[in-house]
Design a protein around this motif. Structure first.
Motif, PDB file in Angstrom:
ATOM      1  N   SER A  56      -8.599   6.365   0.923  1.00 28.21           N
ATOM      2  CA  SER A  56      -9.125   6.508   2.254  1.00 28.21           C
ATOM      3  C   SER A  56      -9.984   7.848   2.103  1.00 28.21           C
ATOM      4  N   SER A 106     -13.153  -1.359   5.371  1.00 35.19           N
ATOM      5  CA  SER A 106     -13.275  -0.070   5.644  1.00 35.19           C
ATOM      6  C   SER A 106     -13.606  -0.290   7.273  1.00 35.19           C
ATOM      7  N   TYR A 155      -0.902   8.150   5.493  1.00 39.64           N
ATOM      8  CA  TYR A 155      -1.165   7.987   6.923  1.00 39.64           C
ATOM      9  C   TYR A 155      -0.099   8.393   7.892  1.00 39.64           C
ATOM     10  N   MET A 205      -0.469   4.668  16.585  1.00 40.09           N
ATOM     11  CA  MET A 205      -1.344   3.544  15.949  1.00 40.09           C
ATOM     12  C   MET A 205      -0.690   3.290  14.596  1.00 40.09           C
ATOM     13  N   GLN A 260     -15.042  13.474   4.596  1.00 41.02           N
ATOM     14  CA  GLN A 260     -14.639  12.852   3.288  1.00 41.02           C
ATOM     15  C   GLN A 260     -15.206  13.594   2.235  1.00 41.02           C
ATOM     16  N   HIS A 279       0.791  -1.207  -0.081  1.00 39.61           N
ATOM     17  CA  HIS A 279       0.085   0.108   0.062  1.00 39.61           C
ATOM     18  C   HIS A 279       0.823   1.289   0.003  1.00 39.61           C
TER      19      HIS A 279
END
Ligand code: HEC
Ligand code: HEC
Ligand code: HEC
Ligand code: HEC
Length: 406
Positions: A376, A290, A255, A265, A319, A198
């Motif tokens: 995302s 998701s 991210y 995280m 979003q 990814h």
């Protein structure tokens, strides 16, 4: 101890020694004779040992959508007609579907109509890839995709992240191993497996090897610097002559440095939460989808003032803002391409002005694409999504202004 007892004891010890020796030798000999345990590529092999994990893995074939994500394959060209102009002259203008679950990876890459430069495309689609790589070495990259895809049987399976040892984490994608070594930091344990695939990559035009452009870092500026230095373009826009870059799914890069990343995280925190089975035992979810579908387990432990619906609504509204801005950037880019194409065709533009406008086009498009191609819809780092899109819009406007003034 009598003589007889001594005799029995010694005989017994000799027997034990012979037995142990025999078994040791046997084990040693058979170890030499038997090959290494072969690669366990079939996920069903683990279904009895890890039934909950296996069942959750099977859920990757579920259909089911959220507002902006989910497993249904969206036809991006229908949804965003602008991309037939933006990616004109490149495969993605002809066919571009949204991603879905890991179990479809091999099937989908085979079915995709875009021409594949070589078998290296299988690296992130099939757990057979490592086996093929061991067999053919680096020749594999440029070998015929269809032929090699026929030699592959499995999509992304347990082996892709664990090899034969579920519970241990392994890197099995060869180019990722090389990419990780370029970084001056270590990718976090719970993200590293995902970052095998990814991330943004490009294909070396000569060798067809997959390369991670990580020399300067992982931001869009770092990638731009890397590609500019190499004078690299994925393709040249046929009507404007702009050398362009196509960004691929940069989830890890997006991210990184986000508010959640700074809290420590990793991908697995949201995408692989601990779930409960019917007996109330916990297991690690292997349903990569998701996280809004597992919001209770993935989010509500921290976001205690939310429930499942309200956190989804909150994310969806953020979003939507990203989606609107993505479309705004896209429309401006289309406008720029059309206007520039006319000028190129008419031939009434100075060389240095043309160079300047093309450069702005290249930079505006890579920023838009970074957010568009990332899966995302901004959720991984809303502030960064807005920043890149704002820059894209600003660069496209500058280019349009220059065209107008010249
Ligand atoms: C803080 C929670 C969180 C973390 C950590 C996280 N994600 Fe996500 N991810 C999300 C949310 C929220 C979405 C948007 C889902 C939607 O649109 O329904 C998403 C979407 C995705 C999608 C698209 C899924 C779909 O259904 O369209 C992929 C792929 C993905 N993430 C991969 C990753 C990877 C790889 C990492 C680690 C680098 C990561 N995520 C880390 C929350 C997270
Ligand atoms: C895409 C990568 C990936 C694939 C594919 C994958 N896993 Fe995992 N697995 C992980 C990660 C990451 C963890 C660590 C999760 C954690 O520590 O919370 C993990 C943890 C585990 C664990 C340890 C669970 C625990 O309680 O600590 C087992 C067992 C396991 N996986 C089995 C499997 C099996 C069986 C399959 C195939 C059906 C599989 N995995 C496929 C990434 C993967
Ligand atoms: C070997 C490469 C590989 C690894 C490792 C991998 N992924 Fe994926 N992932 C893919 C591919 C390829 C797809 C798209 C499959 C398709 O569309 O057929 C995908 C799809 C997904 C999706 C669904 C996207 C959607 O829009 O529905 C999510 C979520 C996801 N991955 C998260 C993760 C997470 C989290 C990890 C790490 C635990 C991970 N992936 C590890 C290659 C990988
Ligand atoms: C470990 C605790 C934790 C978990 C789990 C967690 N969050 Fe968060 N989240 C936070 C904290 C703390 C902040 C505020 C961070 C900040 O402002 O720096 C935050 C911020 C956010 C924001 C605002 C971020 C922004 O960029 O504006 C959203 C949206 C969000 N979380 C959604 C989610 C969703 C959806 C999930 C589950 C998929 C989730 N969070 C899981 C702790 C968590």
């Amino acid at each position: 101890m009598t003589k007889t007892q001594k005799y029995i004891l010694i005989s017994f010890l000799i027997l034990v020694a012979v037995f142990v020796g025999y078994n040791f030798t046997r084990q040693f000999m058979t170890q030499e004779r038997e090959p290494q345990p072969s690669k366990i590529l079939d996920p069903a092999y683990w279904q009895d040992k890890y039934p909950d994990i296996y069942q959750s893995y099977l859920r990757n074939s579920n259909e089911g959508d959220t507002e902006f994500g989910g497993e249904q394959q969206i036809d991006y060209i229908k949804k965003y007609p602008q991309i037939s102009v933006l990616y004109e002259g490149f495969g993605f203008s002809k066919e571009y579907f949204s991603a879905r679950g890991h179990v479809y990876a091999l099937e989908d890459v085979i079915n995709i109509g875009r021409p594949k430069p070589g078998a290296s495309c299988l690296a992130c689609k099939s757990s057979d890839y490592e086996r093929l790589y061991n067999k053919y070495g680096e020749d594999l990259f440029a070998m015929d995709f269809v032929q090699m895809a026929n030699e592959a049987k499995y999509p992304i399976t347990c082996y892709s992240c664990h090899r034969n040892n579920p519970g241990e984490l392994h890197i099995t994608v060869p180019h990722a191993e090389i990419g990780f070594k370029q970084l001056d930091f270590e990718i976090e344990r719970g993200s590293k497996n995902c970052a095998q695939c990814h991330v943004e990559y490009y294909i070396d035009p000569d060798t067809k090897a997959i390369v991670l452009p990580w020399k300067y870092g992982l931001t869009v500026e770092d990638y731009e610097r890397y590609f500019d230095e190499k004078n690299f373009a994925d393709w040249v826009h046929p009507r404007t002559g702009t050398p362009l870059i196509k960004i691929q799914h940069p989830e890890y890069e997006m991210y990184r440095d986000s508010p959640h990343h700074r809290l420590g995280m990793d991908c697995n925190a949201c995408h692989m939460p601990k779930m409960e089975n019917d007996q109330g035992e916990t297991y690690v979810s292997h349903w990569w989808t998701s996280p809004l579908k597992t919001a209770r387990e993935s989010c509500l432990g921290c976001h205690v003032n939310h429930d499942e619906q309200s956190i989804a609504d909150w994310v969806n509204s953020k979003q939507q803002e990203v989606e609107d801005k993505t479309k705004e950037a896209m429309d401006l880019l289309v406008d720029l391409i059309e206007k520039l194409a006319v000028r190129v065709e008419e031939g009434n533009i100075e060389d240095d002005i043309l160079e300047q406008v093309r450069n702005l086009h290249r930079r505006a498009q890579i920023r838009w694409d970074f957010i568009f191609a990332e899966n995302s819809t901004g959720s991984h780092h809303f502030a960064r999504a807005h920043a890149y899109l704002d820059e894209s819009i600003d660069l496209a406007k500058q280019a349009l202004q220059i065209l107008e003034n010249n």
